[in-house]
Design a protein around this motif. Structure first.
Motif, short mmCIF file in Angstrom:
data_model
loop_
_atom_site.label_atom_id
_atom_site.label_comp_id
_atom_site.label_asym_id
_atom_site.label_seq_id
_atom_site.Cartn_x
_atom_site.Cartn_y
_atom_site.Cartn_z
N THR B 106 58.24 -49.21 0.06
CA THR B 106 59.06 -48.29 0.88
C THR B 106 60.55 -48.51 0.61
O THR B 106 61.36 -47.67 1.00
N GLY B 107 60.89 -49.60 -0.02
CA GLY B 107 62.30 -49.92 -0.24
C GLY B 107 63.01 -50.38 1.02
O GLY B 107 64.21 -50.63 1.01
N LEU B 108 62.26 -50.52 2.12
CA LEU B 108 62.89 -50.90 3.40
C LEU B 108 62.72 -52.40 3.67
O LEU B 108 61.63 -52.94 3.49
N PRO B 109 63.78 -53.04 4.08
CA PRO B 109 63.64 -54.43 4.54
C PRO B 109 62.60 -54.45 5.64
O PRO B 109 62.66 -53.65 6.58
N SER B 110 61.63 -55.36 5.53
CA SER B 110 60.47 -55.29 6.43
C SER B 110 60.30 -56.59 7.19
O SER B 110 60.67 -57.66 6.72
N VAL B 111 59.74 -56.46 8.37
CA VAL B 111 59.49 -57.63 9.21
C VAL B 111 58.09 -57.49 9.80
O VAL B 111 57.67 -56.40 10.18
N LEU B 112 57.37 -58.60 9.81
CA LEU B 112 56.00 -58.61 10.30
C LEU B 112 55.92 -59.51 11.52
O LEU B 112 56.52 -60.58 11.55
N ASP B 113 55.20 -59.07 12.54
CA ASP B 113 54.92 -59.96 13.67
C ASP B 113 53.58 -59.59 14.26
O ASP B 113 53.02 -58.54 13.94
N ASN B 114 53.04 -60.47 15.09
CA ASN B 114 51.76 -60.10 15.68
C ASN B 114 51.98 -59.07 16.80
O ASN B 114 53.07 -58.93 17.34
N ASP B 115 50.93 -58.32 17.06
CA ASP B 115 51.05 -57.16 17.95
C ASP B 115 51.52 -57.54 19.36
O ASP B 115 52.32 -56.82 19.97
N ALA B 116 51.08 -58.70 19.83
CA ALA B 116 51.48 -59.12 21.17
C ALA B 116 52.96 -59.48 21.21
O ALA B 116 53.66 -59.15 22.18
N ASN B 117 53.46 -60.12 20.16
CA ASN B 117 54.89 -60.43 20.09
C ASN B 117 55.71 -59.14 19.99
O ASN B 117 56.78 -59.03 20.61
N ALA B 118 55.22 -58.18 19.20
CA ALA B 118 55.94 -56.91 19.06
C ALA B 118 56.03 -56.22 20.41
O ALA B 118 57.11 -55.74 20.82
N ALA B 119 54.92 -56.18 21.14
CA ALA B 119 54.92 -55.54 22.46
C ALA B 119 55.87 -56.26 23.41
O ALA B 119 56.62 -55.64 24.17
N ALA B 120 55.86 -57.59 23.36
CA ALA B 120 56.74 -58.37 24.23
C ALA B 120 58.20 -58.07 23.88
O ALA B 120 59.04 -57.90 24.77
N PHE B 121 58.49 -57.99 22.59
CA PHE B 121 59.87 -57.72 22.20
C PHE B 121 60.29 -56.32 22.63
O PHE B 121 61.44 -56.10 23.05
N GLY B 122 59.36 -55.37 22.55
CA GLY B 122 59.65 -54.01 23.01
C GLY B 122 60.03 -53.98 24.49
O GLY B 122 61.04 -53.39 24.89
N GLU B 123 59.22 -54.66 25.31
CA GLU B 123 59.51 -54.68 26.76
C GLU B 123 60.82 -55.39 27.04
O GLU B 123 61.58 -55.01 27.94
N PHE B 124 61.10 -56.43 26.27
CA PHE B 124 62.36 -57.17 26.40
C PHE B 124 63.55 -56.29 26.02
O PHE B 124 64.57 -56.26 26.70
N TRP B 125 63.37 -55.55 24.95
CA TRP B 125 64.47 -54.78 24.37
C TRP B 125 64.85 -53.58 25.23
O TRP B 125 66.00 -53.44 25.65
#
Lengths: 326, 326
Positions: B106-125
């Protein structure tokens, strides 16, 4: 540079321990005196100030060479505000502005933290967790204290009361804990509970070589029970194993919550050495998941009873480096 | 500046959800397609790359305006190395170097995390934990996922497998959990277990208005059970309450381990709203200590099913700000 020192103080219900600690975490000299807590907070604070003066004099360095003072205390307290709200085993302590008092009376930049955090920081800094970035320490004293250093920082939490691992509920609707909850880890696994249950069972007529010790001493110490285990006493072995099993459950819960690299067992019960470590490791192996290979290394404290005083001084060193102290 | 966007992808066993997310955490546009996981990892990765292309085209912005790509995935995985070791519900995934693949294709800088961490970060953000620095999220899906943001950072842990709150042992020697342990929170409190136990009880002859639903559908969904509770079904109410009681125990253990300010309940079960929240709060109040006033505010997810995709994009935004991405 080598002559720089920090003061560490470990305030307990029985004794105040203090030490001059080098930048390498070595105790250059130390002093201890009874807390005499029935006098209330101010005389105890003045004792601490006096002890600092003694240490500075005995060290034979200019006061400017002392970079700061760290105090580890029972809580609840606020590291951020430098206030002890209340202190287990210290009657009359209520919202005492300790950091300001120590700063004003010793002239040293001061830092306050709870005793379990100080011990954890000590092990992280120069003890069994040295060189690691993520460790947790279970202090098996009378109750169960705990502290965690995650990513090199002491975990304090929003309410500054994180890492109360002794009060994780490990048996829903289980034994009443002194904290008011049911089924806390501490209610099953603490050395205090172990001694209490052994005492009750022996008084209830169960056979144990410790009956004689109990008769003579009136109470049982953790070391008595450990010794009875080594001598093959069946009841002591059964009860010791049960405590170790619950401590292993604490380790599993720490594994899943913090995912630390190293888990340090400290406090008086850790003096039992392999009798504690081998059992906790065995139960951990038997009970923890194998879904992911993320088991912490479980080890015995390296600093022993000095973890608190060294860690408190370490917090003063760290605060100086970060320039975040009052 | 306003036209900058980040891509968030939420990889699930059933669907791949993706979205273009603004710097304010708003979904500008989104796409979803079935995962078709039986094809193995590479076609699924190619689908993700295609979805990114579609999103960029549909957004009508130059690719340079897309600052990065965040992927939330089942694990275990390594955020640090960008590798999915294994993925629940995704057969054939083994040590897949996802971050590099996505970056290259994709040419995009990418970041991987587990789904629960992603959801937690979303609620935090931008969700129910917005403005807080310390939150935990329990995702009550089929199992129990969890993530914690402490001091503004996702807690990952030394083995990058922290916050497995669903696998804290809350009942020593209790029910077998799918993870291999006994007495895990998930074995008692997960929506999947709730549906399973209700099904068993009804098939075993216990009276419930859900017998008819079960007959018709062959299975029970969390929403069926919630509806039966609202209609006064006794068995459903009893079982729902029991799940809420165990979820409250999870909240207490989070309180003592992390000491967060806010505790967010998300996942499918959170659609029940007050039926979940009021019960969990009630049990928490009844069961948690009062020794220290450090109870988290327990709230329902604000982002709902979008928490994962928004949080994944948020991680890409955060990584860009911190310049820590591959």
């Amino acid at each position: 540079m080598d002559s720089k020192l920090a003061v560490g103080i470990d305030l307990g219900g029985t004794n105040i321990k203090s030490a001059m600690v080098t930048a390498n975490g070595e105790i250059a000299l130390h002093r201890s005196r009874p807390t005499l807590s029935e006098r209330g907070p101010n005389p105890v604070l003045d004792d601490m100030v006096e002890m600092v003066d003694e240490l500075v004099k005995a060290a034979g360095v200019p006061r400017d060479n002392v970079v700061g003072l760290g105090l580890g205390s029972p809580g609840p307290l606020s590291h951020r505000d430098g206030v002890i709200y209340k202190a287990a085993n210290l009657p009359g302590w209520k919202d005492v502005r300790v950091r300001r008092y120590l700063l004003e009376h010793t002239g040293l930049p001061s830092v306050l933290d709870n005793d379990a955090n100080a011990a954890a920081f000590g092990e992280f800094w120069v003890g069994a967790g040295k060189g690691k970035r993520d460790i947790a320490v279970l202090t098996l004293g009378t109750g169960i204290g705990a502290g965690a250093v995650l990513g090199g920082e002491v975990l304090r939490g929003h309410f500054e009361n994180a890492s109360e691992i002794g009060h994780l509920i490990v048996h829903v609707d289980g034994k009443p804990c002194s904290c008011g909850q049911l089924g806390c880890l501490e209610a099953y696994a603490s050395p205090g509970n172990l001694a209490h249950e052994m005492t009750e069972m022996i008084r209830g007529g169960q056979a144990s070589s410790l009956a004689e010790v109990l008769d003579k001493q009136g109470t049982l110490e953790t070391r008595d029970i450990a010794e009875a285990c080594r001598d093959g006493d069946e009841l002591a072995t059964e009860m010791w194993d049960r405590a170790c099993k619950f401590i292993a459950v604490g380790c599993i819960n720490i594994q899943h919550a913090y995912n630390v690299e190293t888990l340090v067992l400290g406090g008086g019960m850790a003096n039992a050495g392999a009798l504690l470590l081998d059992n906790v490791r065995r139960f951990h192996r038997e009970m923890a998941w194998r879904l992911v290979d993320d088991a912490p290394e479980i080890v015995i404290s390296k600093l022993g009873h000095d973890a608190g005083v060294i860690g408190a001084a370490g917090l003063a060193w760290a605060a100086r480096d970060a320039s975040i102290i009052a």
